[in-house]
Structure formats: structure tokens, C-alpha cells
Write a protein that holds these residues in place. Structure first.
Motif, mmCIF file in Angstrom:
data_model
loop_
_atom_site.group_PDB
_atom_site.id
_atom_site.type_symbol
_atom_site.label_atom_id
_atom_site.label_comp_id
_atom_site.label_asym_id
_atom_site.label_seq_id
_atom_site.Cartn_x
_atom_site.Cartn_y
_atom_site.Cartn_z
ATOM 1 N N ALA A 42 23.549 41.855 39.886
ATOM 2 C CA ALA A 42 23.795 43.290 39.762
ATOM 3 C C ALA A 42 25.112 43.650 40.440
ATOM 4 O O ALA A 42 25.903 44.451 39.921
ATOM 5 N N SER A 43 25.356 43.027 41.609
ATOM 6 C CA SER A 43 26.618 43.241 42.305
ATOM 7 C C SER A 43 27.777 42.640 41.525
ATOM 8 O O SER A 43 28.868 43.210 41.462
ATOM 9 N N ALA A 102 28.163 42.375 38.348
ATOM 10 C CA ALA A 102 28.549 43.218 37.223
ATOM 11 C C ALA A 102 29.499 44.336 37.654
ATOM 12 O O ALA A 102 30.345 44.791 36.878
ATOM 13 N N LYS A 103 29.360 44.771 38.892
ATOM 14 C CA LYS A 103 30.201 45.870 39.393
ATOM 15 C C LYS A 103 31.559 45.380 39.884
ATOM 16 O O LYS A 103 32.490 46.174 40.016
ATOM 17 N N GLN A 104 31.663 44.080 40.179
ATOM 18 C CA GLN A 104 32.888 43.537 40.764
ATOM 19 C C GLN A 104 33.936 43.164 39.717
ATOM 20 O O GLN A 104 35.091 42.928 40.058
ATOM 21 N N HIS A 105 33.519 43.079 38.445
ATOM 22 C CA HIS A 105 34.442 42.745 37.349
ATOM 23 C C HIS A 105 35.153 41.413 37.581
ATOM 24 O O HIS A 105 36.364 41.310 37.424
#
Length: 234
Positions: free
Chosen positions: A209-210, A212-215
Motif C-alpha cells: 500500500a505504501s 503504490a504511493k511512492q511511485h
């Protein structure tokens, strides 16, 4: 007997090793099997096959007591203690240093045979590769020492990647070394390395989940028994 022969003849040797002082030898030898997860089935299959090659058939002339932490390394010390109370003749720790270290911390008399992916000397399992000493011996495949090379290969596969994440288990005895080697290799390649820590299945899901946010552009999964058992999830 040389150490390699000792490992190869594990099945036959189990009946000759003494039990802990004061323990009564059972009619059938009992082997303790301590694993981070029983889902690492190739080890179980190979172990049974190896015993069979020396004439030992589970349930006939040898008993195997299986203990699995089910991917929760904090359970390993209690499981190791349970095997010691069971008065097993030997403890086999086939899938990582966590199980072997838990067994070593629990007994200094029952023989322990391990398979690990890190340096057993650096992790404190044995005194040296040539002379392990104590009641612990085994095999290391040094898989955790390959993270720099694996990062290099990943970069060759995705040359445009400038941000790479590595999934690592902080509960692994080799965690610090893996992260350090990975960061050194990342600097040499000119890429940014993001470390995602996960000790359990739930933490793997949180790490993604993290992620996915870090790109990030690519992911490297470090060598660890937990991740082998959760490959479908990953």
C-alpha cells in the motif's frame, strides 16, 4: 567424521546422538523439525526423501515432530523450547537463521542442523565455517549476500528505473547487512533505494500500500523465508 559427511548422514546419525542428560532414549528416534513456515514444502519433501535413502521412514522407524511459526518469527523460541521438552534427538532448522538461532538459544546439548541464506558466523550461529563448534552445524547458501548483484540485474532489466524499492524483513538476522549492501549498490548505480519493512503477511500488504504511493519504478524482494511462503501474495 567430517562435517559434510555429518550433514549428509543426518538421518542415520539421529539414532546415535545422545539425548539430553537424564533423558531416556525412546524406542524410535525422534527428530524435531523447526521451521519459520511449513509452507516451504520443498524442504519437507527433501528431508523425508533424505531420511528414506538411509532406511528411515516416517511413522515406521523414525518420528518427526513438526513445529511451524506460520510466518510469525516471535513464536520460534517457544516452539524450540517445546521440541527440547519433547526430548528430540536432533533439531533440524531448514529455512533460515531465525529458527536455528531460536534452537541454539534453547539448548546447548541437542544437535542442531541448519540451512541458512546468510553468514552463520556473522549471525552468531557458529564459531567458524571450518570449525562450527558447540552443538550447531549446517549449510549456508549465502543468498542474502547477493542483494547487490540482484539489484544490478534488476537495473539492467529496467534501465530507466531511478527509484527502486526493496522488500526486507527486519526480523531476519541478515536484515541490516542486506540493507547496507543494497544501499551501497544503489549509490553505485545512481538510483534511489526505498526500504519497505515487513515481518508478517499483514505487513507485506501494508508495505505494498505504501509502495503504490511512492511511485517507484521497480521492486526487489530480499531473500527471506517469509517472502518465499507469501510469493503468491507478493
Amino acid at each position: 567424521m567430517r562435517r559434510r559427511e555429518f550433514i549428509m548422514l543426518l538421518g542415520g546419525a539421529a539414532v546415535s546422538w545422545p539425548l539430553a542428560a537424564g533423558a531416556q532414549r525412546p524406542a524410535t528416534p525422534v527428530v524435531g523439525y523447526l521451521a519459520s513456515s511449513m509452507l516451504v514444502s520443498p524442504f519437507v519433501t527433501a528431508f523425508r526423501q533424505g531420511l528414506g535413502e538411509f532406511g528411515y521412514v516416517e511413522g515406521t522407524n523414525v518420528t518427526i515432530e513438526y513445529r511451524s511459526a506460520d510466518g510469525q518469527p516471535d513464536r520460534l523460541p517457544a516452539l524450540a523450547a517445546d521440541l527440547v521438552q519433547r526430548r528430540v534427538a536432533v533439531i533440524v532448522a531448514p529455512d533460515g537463521g531465525g529458527a536455528a538461532l531460536a534452537a541454539k538459544a534453547t539448548t546447548d546439548t541437542i544437535p542442531i542442523v541448519f540451512i541458512v541464506g546468510n553468514d552463520p558466523v556473522a549471525s552468531g550461529l557458529v564459531a567458524s565455517l571450518a570449525r562450527p563448534g558447540g552443538n550447531v552445524t549446517g549449510i549456508t547458501v549465502l543468498a542474502t549476500g547477493l542483494i547487490a548483484k540482484r539489484l544490478e540485474l534488476l537495473h539492467e532489466l529496467v534501465p530507466a528505473a531511478i527509484s527502486i524499492a526493496v522488500l526486507a524483513n527486519p526480523g531476519n538476522p541478515a536484515h541490516e547487512a542486506q540493507v547496507t549492501d543494497g544501499q551501497t549498490a544503489a549509490r553505485a548505480l545512481g538510483v534511489n533505494l526505498l526500504v519497505l519493512n515487513a515481518r508478517s503477511k499483514d505487513e507485506i500488504e501494508a508495505a505494498f500500500a505504501s509502495l503504490a504511493k511512492q511511485h517507484v519504478d521497480a521492486l526487489l524482494v530480499s531473500a527471506d523465508p517469509l517472502f518465499r511462503t507469501q510469493d503468491e501474495l507478493i
